[in-house]
Structure formats: structure tokens, C-alpha cells
Enzyme design. Structure first.
Site, PDB file in Angstrom:
ATOM      1  N   SER A 293       3.569  -2.031  23.885  1.00  9.37           N
ATOM      2  CA  SER A 293       3.038  -2.847  22.805  1.00  9.37           C
ATOM      3  C   SER A 293       3.845  -2.682  21.513  1.00  9.37           C
ATOM      4  CB  SER A 293       1.552  -2.547  22.586  1.00  9.37           C
ATOM      5  OG  SER A 293       1.286  -1.180  22.678  1.00  9.37           O
TER       6      SER A 293
ATOM      7  N   ASP B  97      -4.319   6.808  20.075  1.00  9.98           N
ATOM      8  CA  ASP B  97      -5.550   6.388  19.381  1.00  9.98           C
ATOM      9  C   ASP B  97      -6.512   5.655  20.320  1.00  9.98           C
ATOM     10  OD1 ASP B  97      -4.550   7.455  16.949  1.00  9.98           O
ATOM     11  OD2 ASP B  97      -3.372   5.647  16.615  1.00  9.98           O
TER      12      ASP B  97
ATOM     13  N   LYS C 130      11.673 -10.282  39.139  1.00  9.40           N
ATOM     14  CA  LYS C 130      11.113 -10.276  40.484  1.00  9.40           C
ATOM     15  C   LYS C 130       9.597 -10.230  40.366  1.00  9.40           C
ATOM     16  CE  LYS C 130      10.410  -9.661  44.883  1.00  9.40           C
ATOM     17  NZ  LYS C 130      10.501 -10.839  45.775  1.00  9.40           N
TER      18      LYS C 130
ATOM     19  N   PHE D 296       2.598 -12.046  48.855  1.00  9.36           N
ATOM     20  CA  PHE D 296       2.949 -11.298  50.058  1.00  9.36           C
ATOM     21  C   PHE D 296       3.030  -9.806  49.764  1.00  9.36           C
ATOM     22  CE2 PHE D 296       5.861  -9.296  53.033  1.00  9.36           C
ATOM     23  CZ  PHE D 296       5.253  -9.630  54.233  1.00  9.36           C
TER      24      PHE D 296
ATOM     25  N   CYS E 207       6.512   3.979  13.179  1.00  6.68           N
ATOM     26  CA  CYS E 207       7.553   4.382  12.236  1.00  6.68           C
ATOM     27  C   CYS E 207       7.050   5.524  11.334  1.00  6.68           C
ATOM     28  CB  CYS E 207       7.968   3.180  11.373  1.00  6.68           C
ATOM     29  SG  CYS E 207       9.241   2.153  12.155  1.00  6.68           S
TER      30      CYS E 207
ATOM     31  N   HIS F 281       8.351  12.912  37.993  1.00  4.35           N
ATOM     32  CA  HIS F 281       7.546  13.642  38.990  1.00  4.35           C
ATOM     33  C   HIS F 281       8.107  15.053  39.136  1.00  4.35           C
ATOM     34  CE1 HIS F 281       5.961   9.737  41.014  1.00  4.35           C
ATOM     35  NE2 HIS F 281       5.175  10.163  40.056  1.00  4.35           N
TER      36      HIS F 281
HETATM   37  O1  LIG Z   1       8.253 -18.144  47.801  1.00  2.99           O
HETATM   38  P1  LIG Z   1       7.959 -18.322  46.341  1.00  2.99           P
HETATM   39  O2  LIG Z   1       6.558 -18.821  46.066  1.00  2.99           O
HETATM   40  O3  LIG Z   1       8.994 -19.148  45.616  1.00  2.99           O
HETATM   41  O4  LIG Z   1       8.055 -16.847  45.710  1.00  2.99           O
HETATM   42  C1  LIG Z   1       7.005 -16.082  45.226  1.00  2.99           C
HETATM   43  O5  LIG Z   1       6.215 -15.524  46.259  1.00  2.99           O
HETATM   44  C2  LIG Z   1       6.874 -14.597  47.120  1.00  2.99           C
HETATM   45  C3  LIG Z   1       5.849 -14.043  48.090  1.00  2.99           C
HETATM   46  O6  LIG Z   1       4.771 -13.417  47.441  1.00  2.99           O
HETATM   47  C4  LIG Z   1       7.562 -13.472  46.335  1.00  2.99           C
HETATM   48  O7  LIG Z   1       8.337 -12.695  47.215  1.00  2.99           O
HETATM   49  C5  LIG Z   1       8.444 -14.032  45.226  1.00  2.99           C
HETATM   50  O8  LIG Z   1       8.954 -12.973  44.433  1.00  2.99           O
HETATM   51  C6  LIG Z   1       7.610 -14.992  44.370  1.00  2.99           C
HETATM   52  O9  LIG Z   1       8.389 -15.546  43.336  1.00  2.99           O
HETATM   53  O1  LIG Z   2      -0.909   2.569  26.208  1.00  4.35           O
HETATM   54  P1  LIG Z   2      -0.101   1.314  26.063  1.00  4.35           P
HETATM   55  O2  LIG Z   2       1.376   1.544  26.039  1.00  4.35           O
HETATM   56  O3  LIG Z   2      -0.543   0.438  24.933  1.00  4.35           O
HETATM   57  O4  LIG Z   2      -0.444   0.471  27.390  1.00  4.35           O
HETATM   58  C1  LIG Z   2       0.439   0.213  28.433  1.00  4.35           C
HETATM   59  O5  LIG Z   2       0.631   1.342  29.276  1.00  4.35           O
HETATM   60  C2  LIG Z   2      -0.519   1.830  29.962  1.00  4.35           C
HETATM   61  C3  LIG Z   2      -0.090   2.949  30.875  1.00  4.35           C
HETATM   62  O6  LIG Z   2       0.903   2.559  31.800  1.00  4.35           O
HETATM   63  C4  LIG Z   2      -1.210   0.703  30.768  1.00  4.35           C
HETATM   64  O7  LIG Z   2      -2.437   1.182  31.281  1.00  4.35           O
HETATM   65  C5  LIG Z   2      -1.471  -0.524  29.893  1.00  4.35           C
HETATM   66  O8  LIG Z   2      -1.976  -1.591  30.710  1.00  4.35           O
HETATM   67  C6  LIG Z   2      -0.157  -0.959  29.232  1.00  4.35           C
HETATM   68  O9  LIG Z   2      -0.334  -2.072  28.409  1.00  4.35           O
END
Ligand SMILES: O=P(O)(O)O[C@H]1O[C@H](CO)[C@@H](O)[C@H](O)[C@H]1O
Ligand SMILES: O=P(O)(O)O[C@H]1O[C@H](CO)[C@@H](O)[C@H](O)[C@H]1O
Lengths: 380, 380
Positions: B173, B78, B343, B348, B55, B311
Site C-alpha cells: 500500500s 497499526d 500471469k 484452472f 517517511c 523460510h
Molecule cells: O485461456 P485464457 O482464458 O485466455 O487464460 C486465462 O485462464 C487460464 C486458465 O485458468 C490461465 O492459465 C491464464 O493465465 C488466464 O489468463
Molecule cells: O499489510 P499490508 O502491506 O497493508 O497488506 C498487504 O500484505 C498483507 C500480508 O501479505 C496481506 O494480507 C494484504 O492483503 C496486503 O494488502
């Protein structure tokens, strides 16, 4: 000129399995964390929960009832991401155009299974005894062979992917110890890229006479992972656990993405898949899996969340086939600073390149420094 | 033979920008969800928060004080992941060996900046008026040019990555509206791969005479994204928002990974970077950014979390340079079913291949079906 110091200077490392890089920012762990924290995990669960989908004797969604199993128990996922039906046909366009290459659809099929690791609701791999983990390895092997044979019979050049999502933070929808097996009519991107890199690099990179102590494939050359694992055992600085008797090593890879990522693999011989493991290697694998997972849990005194997966030969290898694959397990745990503060792979990591905040060597050192006995057993 | 039906049959799609695939399992949204849910986001924030790092007039960590800014405000992070110091030297090994190729270190440097989008703590991009968003686009352009010139001066073939993490679920954050810019002494993996695919495919894939209506690069050929965007505008089924006057389209890409992923790009002309945008295109971009983000927030009536990134040409392009890049924004939002169910791209997805539960066409339809007015404005 300042000499390069990996614990101080931001740098990139190369992952020869994926061909990608990771940005390492070791000085960054100093920043304070004001962002999201995770809910603490309920420390003690009942050994049986009548609401659990996976406990013995319980009803699952869809009207199925689990048997009163007292070992491992494998069943088809009630909400599978793949279906076994024969493949639908894509009607070719009457007016094909080069733009179609940007809209490529490919129907696929497969089967999704769930493996309950143990009848007890409150156990985790880390808290089982090695003989119980051996039973799970035997079950992985049985399912791998079964599913692989089925895929071959259907004429699919597929892949059998064994994995575990552990903890709510990693999307596991039940705490009951379980993993999954998805068998696919195709080789998915991650193992596809790994297999390509294993087969292209193995022939030239690492076969100089000075490396003659590395294990080798049948053709007499060490593969990328044969050389890598044996070399890491020599260098020691990234090792988390080792089982010398059976030749398994668990280590934080030089190119790790996740803060406490681990790769677990054999370092004394080239082993393409579960199928080629000797009894001694299965026993050693059970012991080292437990050792790694106990260290994980002890790091922040919590059931450490992770996704774990097994890469090996796409299908159980036939005698005649080449042995490009070198069996290994990946562990991708999200925690960074404590049981409640995770690493976010978000903005920069999604748009540009993965980034980590402590070096793999520092992570391995921390995992080596914790106790060997599980924290819940010490508190008794 | 059953004809292929994308809303019923599991299938893979190909992503020509990354060269990877996504497994689409449209039948899978039927499964009940018993796993982790996310905390609801506090609906109303104060317009000024004395605890907030960002802020106007507040103290930040490290003893810095923000000016009483009334526009955008950019400052050095920072706790930067990259440092601007000159690169340390790697002392070459006295005994080089082929195994060194598995332990590749590369010192890198760069600068990390934070851009506060607005003095008001409680605003989000979705709730700003287009003229306020225009100010942010102008600031992105200014920083892109500044940082790019700095990188060139230092002799680095770098990349300027502009992105935003929105919401605690995406690692932000602080709720105060802000984004980040990391400028790097190298081209990171994601844009590197995209640029490779843009330059290799553009010359042959899509230049048949029948596509002569697509926009083109200076060499007279449409690039992959010129053809793709223009074709999507014709096909309509994946479009979320369009600004015809200025030629921007926002759509769920055919190969989307995240449930409600969106790509936003120009479809009437090939534009390599922010630098080439006309005033009309900047105004149109501000309008369509708002339109997309309002639809996001309205989908589950919550401040929709996402990571967003831009990009474009790695550095502000010089006249003499080729124009491979086609400017675009990626939006990767994690939510799947509601404000509290995301999601998980875990087991997998990490070990094998990314997977999605509804088709991109269904996602686009849902985003088109919500109201155009922000839900907080309707409740007044
Ligand atoms: O089949 P599960 O354990 O309910 O589901 C989990 O594992 C899957 C496979 O890594 C993923 O696709 C789902 O998003 C996750 O919630
Ligand atoms: O710099 P921030 O916003 O505190 O940090 C966030 O964004 C970064 C860049 O995607 C990531 O590396 C950090 O893990 C995430 O917490």
C-alpha cells in the site's frame, strides 16, 4: 478467561477438503486502504461486438470462423495449455542417481475447449434466465461425457476440469460469457487432494448414529460433504441461497479463503457427478446458480469478478466404480471492500498461510442482505 | 517414439518442498494477449513524500509519529492481522459430536511489525548499495531473535515470518521501501509442509556415496536443499546469480510456479537460519540480493513487483535443536510478458493445478541475458 468470539479474536480454521488452514483476522477490516484500486468495469456492452473473438459469425485468431450459433457453442481453444498428441518418451539416464528425484518431469496430454455460454456478448450468467443456464449445464454434461470417454479410450486415468474465469481481474481475456474445459491425462493436485480427503475421512469421522439424518453414499455412510452440507443447512448462519425443491445449497464455507468465497453443492443426496443429476436437480442448479450470481453482482453493484470451477468424479463414473466424489462448485471472487478494492493474497499468504479479513459468517450475512433482483433490472 | 523435449512438450514437474506439481506449457507463450494490462509504475518518486506513512518524521494513521530515522526503522503495524493478547478459551460443547471435526477453530496470537528499509522514499532494494542491504539483513536478524525469544517466553511453538510485498500489483500500500515481520503462536501451513518434507526426504533420498560432495547437516547427511542447491550449481542451466565467495546461489527452481520465480539459498553449507550466518555470508547475501533484484528490474525496465519471503528455522534455533531447516528466500513476481502483462493464476490454477507458460530454464536464461547495471543508472 475471555471466551472465544470469532468476530473479534484472530483464529485459524481447518479446511478438511485441502488439509490446509486459513488465518481469520476479523478486526482487520477497520484498516484504511491506500493501495491499488481496480478499474471500474464498463457497465454496458453491445449485444454484438465485431471485434470479439467469441461472438457468432466472427473470425477468431488463427483464421477460424465461428458459426452463427444461437445456443451454446463449444470449440477447441486456439492456444491450448495441453496438446492431444501421444506422449513423448523420456530417455532414462544411463547413470541414474538419487538426485534425480528432485528433477521429476512427467509428459502429459489433454485438450482445452472453450464453451460460449450464449450468443449475446453483453450477457452474464447472473443476467440469463434459468432456462438459458440449464442449456449451459446440459452442455457441461455433454462435454464431460465426451471428453471422459475420449480419455478412457486413450487409456488415461484423467480428469475433466470445467471452470469459468469471469472478469478482467480474473484473467478473462474477453467479456463475452464463456467458460473452459481442460481434459487431462492425469488427476491434478487440487481434486487429487480433495478426493483423498473425501475417501479417508468419510469412513470414520461422520457416521455416528446421531447423524443418521445425513444423506449417504451407496455403502450407507455419509461422505464428508454429505454431512457438511446437511449440517450447514441446519446451522443456517453461512447459507447464501438454498433451493429446497431440488436440494442444492450455496454457502460461504466455514474455512473460506476468499472474502466472498462460496461452495455450491447438493445437501439431500450424495451425487458424484453431473451424470447423476435428475431433471429437477438440473433445473434447481440453474435457479440457484442465478441466485448466487445475482447476489454477487448486487453486493457492490458491479459485474462481480470470480473464478468458478466444478469438482466431481474425475471421469463420468462407470456403474462398477466407487462414488467417492460429491459434486460441488467453488466460487473464488477477489473483491473485498468495493467494486474497486480487492483482497491481495500476497506476501504472508504466499509464504506462510492464507489469511482473511472478515469472517465467513459475516460474508454470508452480507450476501443474504442484498436484494434478490439484479441491480441492472432495478435501475430500469 | 518422439523423445521428450521440455521446451516443446507440455509436462508436469514435481515440487519436493510442497509435494505439489506444476503444469508446464512451453508452447503457450505464442498466444496473443487481449486481457487486462497493469498500470505503468511512476518511474520517479521524490526522496521524501509528506503524504507517506513511512517517511521519517511523518505522522502515521492512528496518531503515531515516525522518528527522523536515518537507518532502518521497525515499528508495530497499526493494523495488525494478529494481536498479542492472551488466547481466549473455547468453551467445549456440552454435546460433542463427530461433525465438530468439520468446524475446527483455533484461537491464535502474534505480532505484526513493519520494517522501513531506508529513510529515502524513492529507493528500492535493487537500487541500494550492498552496505545498505546489509543493514536490513542485520535488522531482520535482530527482529527474528527478539520475536523468537518473546514467543518462547510465552510458551508458543511459533514461527517468525519475514516478507516483503513490493509494488502495488502485489498489494503493497506504499512505495516507500519496507517489509514486514509477522510472528505467530503456530507454524503456518507453507513452512510446516516444507519442514515436514525437508525432514522426511533428507534421510534417504540423497545420501548415496556418489553425492559425497554435497554439504551436510550435523548428522552427516545432506538435506534436500543441500543437495538441490549444490546440484543446480553443477548443472548451471537454472542459475540467475551466484556469489562464490560466500556460497549463495539464486536460481529459477526446476518446479517454479511464477514465470520468473527465484529461490535464493546457500549451496556450500547447511545453514538453518539468519543466526548462523558469518559476516562473509551476510555480505555475500547483500550482494546477491542486489544482483537478483537488478536483473528483475532490468528484464522489463520497470520496478519489478514481487512478494519475497524468508523460510528458516521457525524460531532462532537453540544449540540442542535439530537443524532441519535450510535457510532460503522465495521470490514470487507476477509479471509474464512485459511491465504491464502479468500471469493470472486463476480458474484452472485455482481449481486444478498451477500452470506456467515458459520453462524455468528459459526464464533463467532471460534473467541472465539482461545487463548487470540497473536501467536507471544506465540512462543517466
Ligand atoms: O485461456 P485464457 O482464458 O485466455 O487464460 C486465462 O485462464 C487460464 C486458465 O485458468 C490461465 O492459465 C491464464 O493465465 C488466464 O489468463
Ligand atoms: O499489510 P499490508 O502491506 O497493508 O497488506 C498487504 O500484505 C498483507 C500480508 O501479505 C496481506 O494480507 C494484504 O492483503 C496486503 O494488502
Amino acid at each position: 478467561h475471555v471466551p472465544f468470539e470469532p468476530t473479534e479474536h484472530p483464529h485459524r480454521r481447518f479446511n478438511p477438503l485441502t488439509g490446509k488452514h486459513v488465518l481469520v483476522s476479523p478486526h482487520r477490516t477497520k484498516r484504511p486502504w491506500k493501495g491499488q484500486t481496480e478499474e471500474p468495469v464498463i457497465a454496458s456492452l453491445p449485444s454484438y461486438d465485431k471485434e470479439c473473438n467469441l461472438c457468432p459469425g466472427n473470425e477468431r485468431s488463427g483464421g477460424f470462423t465461428n458459426p452463427k450459433y444461437d445456443d451454446t457453442f463449444t470449440f477447441p481453444n486456439d492456444y491450448p495449455a495441453l496438446l492431444p498428441e501421444s506422449l513423448p518418451t523420456i530417455v532414462p539416464s544411463s547413470n541414474p542417481s538419487p538426485i534425480d528425484s528432485l528433477f521429476q518431469n512427467q509428459p502429459v496430454r489433454g485438450r482445452c475447449k472453450v464453451i460460449c455460454f450464449h450468443p449475446r456478448h453483453d450477457l452474464t450468467l447472473a443476467r440469463m434466465v434459468p432456462s438459458e443456464i440449464e442449456r449451459i449445464i446440459e452442455e457441461w454434461k455433454r462435454v464431460y461425457v465426451d471428453e471422459g470417454e475420449q480419455l478412457r479410450k486413450e487409456g488415461d486415468e484423467g480428469y475433466v476440469q470445467i471452470f469459468e474465469n469471469r472478469g478482467a481481474m480474473m484473467g478473462a481475456s474477453a467479456p463475452h460469457p464463456h467458460g473452459q474445459v481442460w481434459s487431462l491425462s492425469y488427476i491434478p493436485d487440487e481434486p487429487f487432494t480433495e478426493l483423498q480427503n473425501l475417501s479417508s475421512s468419510s469412513s470414520y469421522h461422520l457416521s455416528s448414529p446421531s447423524q443418521s439424518t445425513y444423506p449417504t453414499r451407496d455403502d450407507g455412510h455419509p461422505c464428508l460433504l454429505c454431512s457438511y452440507a446437511a449440517e450447514e443447512v441446519k446451522r443456517k448462519e453461512r447459507i447464501v441461497a438454498i433451493d429446497e425443491e431440488s436440494g442444492w445449497v450455496g454457502l460461504v464455507p466455514f474455512w473460506a479463503t476468499w472474502p466472498y468465497e462460496v461452495i455450491l453443492l447438493p445437501y439431500k443426496r450424495h451425487i458424484p457427478s453431473l451424470l447423476q443429476l435428475t431433471q429437477i436437480e438440473i433445473q434447481g442448479l440453474a435457479r440457484i446458480l442465478k441466485k448466487i450470481l445475482v447476489r454477487y453482482d448486487n453486493l457492490f453493484s458491479c459485474p462481480f469478478p470470480y473464478s468458478m470451477g466444478l469438482h466431481q468424479s474425475p471421469l463420468p463414473p462407470l456403474k462398477s466404480e466407487s462414488d467417492v466424489a460429491h459434486i460441488h462448485f467453488h466460487f473464488y471472487p477477489p473483491l473485498l471492500r468495493s467494486a474497486s478494492v480487492r483482497k491481495f493474497l500476497v506476501g504472508f499468504e504466499m509464504m506462510a498461510e492464507v489469511q482473511r479479513d472478515l469472517t465467513p459468517e459475516q460474508a454470508a450475512e452480507k450476501l443474504r442482505a442484498v436484494e434478490e433482483i439484479h441491480y441492472t433490472e432495478r435501475m430500469d
